[in-house]
Each structure stands twice: as structure tokens, then as C-alpha cells.
Design an enzyme around this catalytic site. Sequence first.
Site: not given
Ligand code: IMP
Length: 441
Positions: A16-17, A19, A21, A43-44, A227, A305, A308, A335
Site C-alpha cells: 500500500d505504498e 505503487k 500511481k 489493490g492498486h 504487496q 476496505g 490500516r 509526504l
Molecule cells: P494474503 O496475501 O491474502 O494471504 O494475506 C497475507 C497478508 O498479506 C495479510 O496480512 C494481508 O493483509 C497482507 N496483504 C496481502 N495483500 C496486500 C496488499 O496488497 N497490501 C497490503 N497488505 C496485503
Amino acid sequence: MDTNRNLVLLGAQWGDEGKGKIVDLLTARADAVVRFQGGHNAGHTLVIKGARTVLHLVPSGAMREHVACLIGNGVVVNVPHLLEEIGSLEQHGLDIRSRLQVSPGCPLILPHHIALDLAAERARGKQAIGTTGRGIGPCYEDKAARRGLRIGDLLKPDSFSDRLRAVMDYHNFILEHYYRSETMDFHATLDECLSWSGILQPLIGDVSARLEALRQQGRTVIFEGAQGMMLDVDHGTYPFATSSNTTAAAAATGSGIGPLDIDVVMGVVKAYATRVGAGPFPTELEDDVGQHLASRGHEFGATTGRPRRCGWLDIVALRRAVRVCGIDTLCVTKLDVLDHLDPVRICTGYEYEGLEAGFPLYNAQDLEACRPVYESLPGWQAGTAGLRSYEDMPENAKTYLSRISELVGCPVSIISTGADREDTIVLENPFSGGYRETSPE
Ligand code: IMP
């Protein structure tokens, strides 16, 4: 002339950094964008002229008509979700099918993977990982166990049916007798899978060969990580991790290029830190500052949803990401979320049982016990949201950025000051920066 043709762009924290964008921004100069790991757990979010689009599976090059979108063998694919995403892009008038190519080696996420993911999480109780519940883990488990079905198998209906039956017998046994959960229907699953073959056939192609051709033509390609480094199954906060390798090397294995074909690695890092799901997070703030970061940063998962968890920037973790991923250059996002905080803090070390500690290797429990050691910097108390020129940046914000760069030993080449494509300051074009040549050795 761009010298860096294959750019790997990945999250240097817990995902969720921002990326998506940055990939979208850089694709103005790219010919293709490749996904190489993860699935629709990612989710981008892209915001273009105020309109918001969330992509989960289709690479973030989708919004630019000249860009090929490739899904490499390292990505686990939920076909109904992929088709839904294609449909929604088409509704926005984007021709995606002619630009999309999916590797036959992509493992298929099937309904039993989702059932197993949910059942396993329930069974973990308080130790739940907080997965996205999308079947990602069980699908990768099947891949490693060599019983999984892949996109290419859809083109061979007879053997597909036999193998699906075998794998479903196995998983239904576990669902029923181990998890005491409902089983999945073989015939319904088979019918659904076979209905995909015709639609997918024109999209299936050898991504590795395509990448080799693009390389020979001197084309520019972005490898889009999903991720973040700290969720890597080997190097992240295991077992509170995702099931794939999110590090830079996965760009090679997950797409079929050689490791030496990676020319540059850009790490995307938020100006603070967030994490969704369970697991250690040393700089987490459960106070007003944490609340402030969450509300100003709109910190809710783009996929689930879920709110965080928020905290200060963690340099110990970031240094590790730079090392493990060979990050050449950083992009700092969001920032502006720190604009009205004073002071701003950076975690520069950990303390473990009264002693200074490095990043505890391979042990989430030890990381849980680490206390952050902070350095305070003066806030800038001025708006940076939407700034498009470095000169306009408040001095204290510049100091914050240069301190990050100094602490991790890596230049910052892009600063993102808002969700829109245009709200960006590019200090150095990562395709032309000679990072490898200039980095001290
Ligand atoms: P999974 O990838 O659904 O198996 O989830 C494993 C861990 O990765 C959990 O803590 C999720 O919240 C986290 N996670 C999976 N995909 C994302 C992402 O795109 N952004 C942030 N955390 C993620």
C-alpha cells in the site's frame, strides 16, 4: 536515450505504498508493464484527472493505450475476477484485451482455495494472519505441492477434468474432516472452469518470450510488484506474510527474464508506515498521531476496505528492503500526510531487551519484542499536497527527505504529493539514472 530498460518497482514496506500511481506515471515512457507475483489480494489505486480506478490483477499500465499489460507465471489468477476487471476497463472505453497477455504458467485460484483460506484463518483463531481471504495462500500451496492447475491447463479439457477431480477430492477431504467446513462441488467447478477456456485462449501467451523480444527491440518495461518487501514469504515478517516472494528477484522468476536483465530497482516507500492484517509492526502508533495518519492518509485497504495500522517511518526495515531487493533509488509517497505534525519522527534503530538490535532475522516474535528508537525532526507545518516543484517544498520537508536518503544510503528520485498522476515531483528519471554505476562499492 534511456539506459535502464527493465525497471522493477516494488513496495519497500508492508504494501500500500502507492505503487500503482507511480507505475502509471512511469508508463508514459514504458512499452509494457508486467505483474510477477501475488494475485488479486493486491489493490492498486490510480487517480487520473480526479477519476479513481482500483486495479487488482491487470497491470497498472492499463490506463495508457500504448502499453502492453503482461501477467507473468508468478501471479495466481482468479479468472472471474480477471474477466470482471477487463469488463470494467472496457466500460471505461479502454481496449485492454488486445494489450493483455497472460502466461500459461499462472496458477489458477479455484473456489476451494478461497474456502480453504477462510477455514484456515478461522482455525488460527487469535493467531490469524488477517489474509485477504482470496485464496492466495492455498493456491500457492498447491503450486509448491505440484498439484495445482494452471491457466494453460484450461486448453486441455480432458486432462483438466481428471486433475481437477483429484485435487478437489484431496481438498474436500481436508475441508470436511479437518476444518469441518462445507465441501465444494466438483461438477459446478469444472463447468465454470471450462466456460473460461474460449474467452482466455486469445489472451494466453509466452510472457517470457515476449519480454525477450521487447528487450531485443530496446523497449522499456516496468515490473510491477504487489504487496511489499516486508510481506515476502522468505524475508518478511513470517508467518505474518503473504505467500509469494515480493522481493526484486521475484521479478525474474515470476516473469521469465534472467536476473541480470533487471537494470534498475525502485523502492516505493510511504513517508510513514502502514500495515494491514496481523503481525509485528514496531513503529505502530495507537495514539492521536496514529489516528491522524490514518484519517489524513485515508488508510483503508484498497482490496478489503479494512483500516490500516499506522506508524512512523521505520528505517531499520527500510534498510533491509534496500539490501534484500537491491533497491537503487526511492520514490517517497504521501509526504503531505505529515504536513501538520511537529515533530516528525523516524525510527533509526531497535532496542531489544535493553540492547541495541538489528532486524531480527526470520523471527516475527523477536520483532514484536523490539522497541523503536526514534530521531525527531522538526515538522514543516505547511502544505506540500499537490506540490509539483522541489523548489516550492518547505525546507524542513526537504531535510526530512534527505535524512531518509542519508540513513538508507539511497537517493530519492520521485516524490509523490497527492493521489493524482500530476501531483508528483520527478527529481531524476529512473530509466536514465545511472544508479548502478554511481553507487559506492
Ligand atoms: P494474503 O496475501 O491474502 O494471504 O494475506 C497475507 C497478508 O498479506 C495479510 O496480512 C494481508 O493483509 C497482507 N496483504 C496481502 N495483500 C496486500 C496488499 O496488497 N497490501 C497490503 N497488505 C496485503
